[in-house]
Motif scaffolding. Structure first.
Motif, PDB file in Angstrom:
ATOM      1  N   THR A   1       0.827  -1.211   0.000  1.00  0.00           N
ATOM      2  CA  THR A   1       0.000   0.000   0.000  1.00  0.00           C
ATOM      3  C   THR A   1       0.857   1.255   0.000  1.00  0.00           C
ATOM      4  OG1 THR A   1      -1.750  -1.174   1.178  1.00  0.00           O
ATOM      5  CG2 THR A   1      -1.806   1.234   1.225  1.00  0.00           C
ATOM      6  N   ARG A   2       1.916   1.259   0.814  1.00  0.00           N
ATOM      7  CA  ARG A   2       2.797   2.429   0.842  1.00  0.00           C
ATOM      8  C   ARG A   2       3.468   2.647  -0.511  1.00  0.00           C
ATOM      9  NH1 ARG A   2       4.584   0.456   5.944  1.00  0.00           N
ATOM     10  NH2 ARG A   2       6.479  -0.317   4.917  1.00  0.00           N
ATOM     11  N   GLU A   3       3.911   1.562  -1.149  1.00  0.00           N
ATOM     12  CA  GLU A   3       4.553   1.688  -2.451  1.00  0.00           C
ATOM     13  C   GLU A   3       3.569   2.183  -3.501  1.00  0.00           C
ATOM     14  OE1 GLU A   3       7.631   1.377  -5.322  1.00  0.00           O
ATOM     15  OE2 GLU A   3       7.538   1.599  -3.137  1.00  0.00           O
ATOM     16  N   ARG A   4       2.326   1.686  -3.434  1.00  0.00           N
ATOM     17  CA  ARG A   4       1.317   2.136  -4.392  1.00  0.00           C
ATOM     18  C   ARG A   4       1.014   3.624  -4.212  1.00  0.00           C
ATOM     19  NH1 ARG A   4      -2.226  -1.385  -3.314  1.00  0.00           N
ATOM     20  NH2 ARG A   4      -3.649  -0.218  -1.984  1.00  0.00           N
ATOM     21  N   GLU A   5       0.936   4.075  -2.968  1.00  0.00           N
ATOM     22  CA  GLU A   5       0.672   5.494  -2.717  1.00  0.00           C
ATOM     23  C   GLU A   5       1.825   6.362  -3.212  1.00  0.00           C
ATOM     24  OE1 GLU A   5      -0.042   5.580   1.436  1.00  0.00           O
ATOM     25  OE2 GLU A   5      -2.143   4.928   1.273  1.00  0.00           O
ATOM     26  N   ARG A   6       3.054   5.882  -3.032  1.00  0.00           N
ATOM     27  CA  ARG A   6       4.200   6.655  -3.503  1.00  0.00           C
ATOM     28  C   ARG A   6       4.187   6.767  -5.024  1.00  0.00           C
ATOM     29  NH1 ARG A   6       8.930   6.026  -5.774  1.00  0.00           N
ATOM     30  NH2 ARG A   6       8.641   3.771  -5.974  1.00  0.00           N
ATOM     31  N   LEU A   7       3.907   5.639  -5.694  1.00  0.00           N
ATOM     32  CA  LEU A   7       3.842   5.668  -7.151  1.00  0.00           C
ATOM     33  C   LEU A   7       2.700   6.554  -7.637  1.00  0.00           C
ATOM     34  CD1 LEU A   7       4.520   1.918  -8.017  1.00  0.00           C
ATOM     35  CD2 LEU A   7       6.058   3.849  -8.346  1.00  0.00           C
ATOM     36  N   ALA A   8       1.574   6.502  -6.921  1.00  0.00           N
ATOM     37  CA  ALA A   8       0.429   7.325  -7.321  1.00  0.00           C
ATOM     38  C   ALA A   8       0.773   8.807  -7.252  1.00  0.00           C
ATOM     39  CB  ALA A   8      -0.770   7.015  -6.430  1.00  0.00           C
ATOM     40  N   ARG A   9       1.496   9.213  -6.210  1.00  0.00           N
ATOM     41  CA  ARG A   9       1.878  10.627  -6.093  1.00  0.00           C
ATOM     42  C   ARG A   9       2.821  11.026  -7.227  1.00  0.00           C
ATOM     43  NH1 ARG A   9       2.300   9.148  -0.598  1.00  0.00           N
ATOM     44  NH2 ARG A   9       4.560   8.918  -0.819  1.00  0.00           N
ATOM     45  N   ASP A  10       3.808  10.169  -7.491  1.00  0.00           N
ATOM     46  CA  ASP A  10       4.773  10.507  -8.539  1.00  0.00           C
ATOM     47  C   ASP A  10       4.111  10.564  -9.906  1.00  0.00           C
ATOM     48  OD1 ASP A  10       6.644  10.544  -6.571  1.00  0.00           O
ATOM     49  OD2 ASP A  10       7.465   8.543  -7.020  1.00  0.00           O
ATOM     50  N   ILE A  11       3.246   9.584 -10.183  1.00  0.00           N
ATOM     51  CA  ILE A  11       2.595   9.559 -11.493  1.00  0.00           C
ATOM     52  C   ILE A  11       1.622  10.718 -11.642  1.00  0.00           C
ATOM     53  CG2 ILE A  11       0.997   8.215 -12.924  1.00  0.00           C
ATOM     54  CD1 ILE A  11       2.343   5.702 -11.885  1.00  0.00           C
ATOM     55  N   HIS A  12       0.911  11.052 -10.581  1.00  0.00           N
ATOM     56  CA  HIS A  12      -0.039  12.166 -10.641  1.00  0.00           C
ATOM     57  C   HIS A  12       0.676  13.477 -10.918  1.00  0.00           C
ATOM     58  CE1 HIS A  12      -2.575  15.428  -9.018  1.00  0.00           C
ATOM     59  NE2 HIS A  12      -3.556  14.713  -9.520  1.00  0.00           N
ATOM     60  N   ASP A  13       1.849  13.639 -10.340  1.00  0.00           N
ATOM     61  CA  ASP A  13       2.581  14.895 -10.510  1.00  0.00           C
ATOM     62  C   ASP A  13       3.271  14.995 -11.860  1.00  0.00           C
ATOM     63  OD1 ASP A  13       1.824  15.576  -7.972  1.00  0.00           O
ATOM     64  OD2 ASP A  13       3.690  14.923  -7.022  1.00  0.00           O
ATOM     65  N   SER A  14       3.313  13.928 -12.616  1.00  0.00           N
ATOM     66  CA  SER A  14       4.046  13.973 -13.882  1.00  0.00           C
ATOM     67  C   SER A  14       3.205  13.452 -15.039  1.00  0.00           C
ATOM     68  CB  SER A  14       5.351  13.165 -13.758  1.00  0.00           C
ATOM     69  OG  SER A  14       5.058  11.834 -13.341  1.00  0.00           O
ATOM     70  N   VAL A  15       3.099  12.136 -15.148  1.00  0.00           N
ATOM     71  CA  VAL A  15       2.522  11.531 -16.344  1.00  0.00           C
ATOM     72  C   VAL A  15       1.042  11.876 -16.502  1.00  0.00           C
ATOM     73  CG1 VAL A  15       2.136   9.348 -17.549  1.00  0.00           C
ATOM     74  CG2 VAL A  15       4.181   9.651 -16.153  1.00  0.00           C
ATOM     75  N   LEU A  16       0.257  11.730 -15.434  1.00  0.00           N
ATOM     76  CA  LEU A  16      -1.176  11.962 -15.560  1.00  0.00           C
ATOM     77  C   LEU A  16      -1.488  13.409 -15.931  1.00  0.00           C
ATOM     78  CD1 LEU A  16      -2.602   9.843 -12.597  1.00  0.00           C
ATOM     79  CD2 LEU A  16      -2.666   9.333 -15.030  1.00  0.00           C
ATOM     80  N   GLN A  17      -0.750  14.349 -15.377  1.00  0.00           N
ATOM     81  CA  GLN A  17      -0.995  15.752 -15.710  1.00  0.00           C
ATOM     82  C   GLN A  17      -0.659  16.040 -17.167  1.00  0.00           C
ATOM     83  OE1 GLN A  17       0.958  18.319 -12.919  1.00  0.00           O
ATOM     84  NE2 GLN A  17      -0.350  17.735 -11.216  1.00  0.00           N
ATOM     85  N   VAL A  18       0.410  15.406 -17.662  1.00  0.00           N
ATOM     86  CA  VAL A  18       0.761  15.606 -19.063  1.00  0.00           C
ATOM     87  C   VAL A  18      -0.307  15.018 -19.982  1.00  0.00           C
ATOM     88  CG1 VAL A  18       2.431  14.996 -20.854  1.00  0.00           C
ATOM     89  CG2 VAL A  18       3.227  15.711 -18.601  1.00  0.00           C
TER      90      VAL A  18
END
Length: 414
Positions: A187-204
């Motif tokens: 769960t912690r790893e998924r939350e970390r990945l979600a934050r990173d992806i949200h701040d980069s790939v998803l916004q693009v």
């Protein structure tokens, strides 16, 4: 990514082995001292001295065997218990008066250590077996057992079984704790990945979708594809389809949480993705998640939905066939929903759409005309797995297909 491994060991059982080691040494010394003070009372003291010498040498030589469950093997337990029983049965030969009074046997309370080793190693059933043999030996040695003899026999029997039961409960608790730590780490790893992806790939992707849609023309198609990829990526991150590389094991020295990072590569999917660590099951979510998109919503449990590989592949193929029917008959504008339910005795996947529905009798007509999409691609697959497919359609209200696959041997058929 280089393969790295970190092992975290947790063992409530290990302190019991250390306590047993100390108990065996202390009771060995107690038996030796007790015999030294009372050797004049024995008719054949050399018998007692010889036995205690063997017992003492055996106790000291086998200390590593009682340091943990891995080294405490069945042959060792058998020899250890046989030595204790021999000491009990030799007591009347060393001192014939032992049968006439409730005095100690040659091994005295050292015998309980042999029984406790059975309890810690194998649980309450092994403890009951060992303590029963000790009880029989004590009764035979006494000839006519007194109340104190029966009391001591019953005490060892009950205590050893209770300790064996506690050990089994402790092992189950260790497995539960290991599983909880596994889920927490994932769960912690998924939350970390979600934050990173949200701040980069998803916004693009969201920006590309908005700009391309505004431009129109060929750019609008690019925007549509970017939007679908954004939805699929959000589903993947939110659903937590982590490779189950956090493996919970019941190792010989207690529960083990093994955190493994597996290389990403062409062969990674076959060796790690969706596996439960046993090598025979696949996480159904990893097969259904790619269907998610702008018009397909995927809802699944937070934990892996494990099925035998053939069953998971066939069920995923049936879901794909159902979605193909949605695109073919409900049109490109129809929306679809995939719901996965994981029950103890079966896995249920529901595919629903908001299309025009199927007119009554249309499926039977299609089957008579030789078009066997639903009959073979969906129902046939589920029937081969021992499951069933139920289709409910109301004209103007869409269609719902419910796919059920049982767990167990039936689901392993192809």
């Amino acid at each position: 990514m280089a393969r790295r491994e970190r092992v975290v060991r947790m063992s409530v059982e290990q302190p019991l082995w250390r306590a047993l080691t100390a108990y065996r040494v202390l009771t060995m010394l107690y038996a030796d001292v007790l015999f030294a003070f009372n050797r004049d009372d024995y008719e054949r003291p050399w018998v007692g001295a010889a036995f205690l010498a063997v017992m003492s040498a055996w106790t000291l030589a086998t200390l590593p065997q009682v340091s943990g469950a891995a080294r405490c093997t069945r042959p060792f337990l058998a020899v250890d218990l046989a030595l204790a029983l021999a000491g009990i049965l030799l007591t009347p030969y060393a001192d014939s008066h032992a049968q006439l009074q409730d005095g100690p046997t040659l091994p005295t309370i050292w015998t309980a250590g042999a029984v406790l080793a059975y309890a810690i190693k194998g649980g309450w059933r092994w403890a009951g077996f060992a303590s029963s043999l000790v009880a029989v030996a004590n009764i035979v040695q006494r000839g006519e057992p007194s109340r104190d003899t029966l009391h001591n026999v019953l005490l060892v029997w009950v205590a050893s079984i209770a300790i064996g039961y506690v050990v089994e409960v402790a092992r189950a608790s260790e497995r539960t704790l290991a599983r909880a730590l596994e889920i927490e780490a994932a769960t912690r790893e998924r939350e970390r990945l979600a934050r990173d992806i949200h701040d980069s790939v998803l916004q693009v992707l969201a920006m590309v979708q908005r700009r391309a849609t505004a431009l129109g023309g060929e750019a609008a198609e690019l925007g549509r594809m970017a939007g679908e990829q954004e939805v699929a990526l959000r589903t993947l991150v939110a659903g937590g389809l982590n490779r189950p590389s956090h493996v919970c094991e019941d190792a010989s020295q207690g529960a083990v949480v093994r955190l493994v990072e597996v290389e990403d590569g062409p062969g990674a999917g076959s060796g790690g993705a969706g596996r439960d660590g046993t090598g025979g099951e696949l996480d159904l979510r990893t097969l259904l998640a790619p269907h998610a998109g702008a018009r397909v919503t995927f809802a699944e449990p937070g934990a892996p939905v494990l099925l035998p590989r053939p069953a998971a592949a066939e069920l995923a193929a049936a879901v794909g066939a159902a979605l193909d029917n949605v695109r073919r008959h409900a049109g490109d504008g129809a929306r679809a929903w995939i719901l996965v339910e994981d029950w103890p005795d079966e896995v249920v996947v529901t595919v629903r759409d908001d299309g025009p529905g199927i007119p009554e009798g249309r499926l039977a007509q299609a089957e008579n005309e030789g078009r066997l999409g639903v009959a073979q691609s969906i129902r046939g697959r589920l029937r081969d797995l021992g499951g069933a497919a139920e289709l409910v359609s109301v004209p103007g209200q869409g269609t719902e297909v419910e796919l059920k696959v049982p767990r167990g041997k039936k689901a392993e058929r192809r």
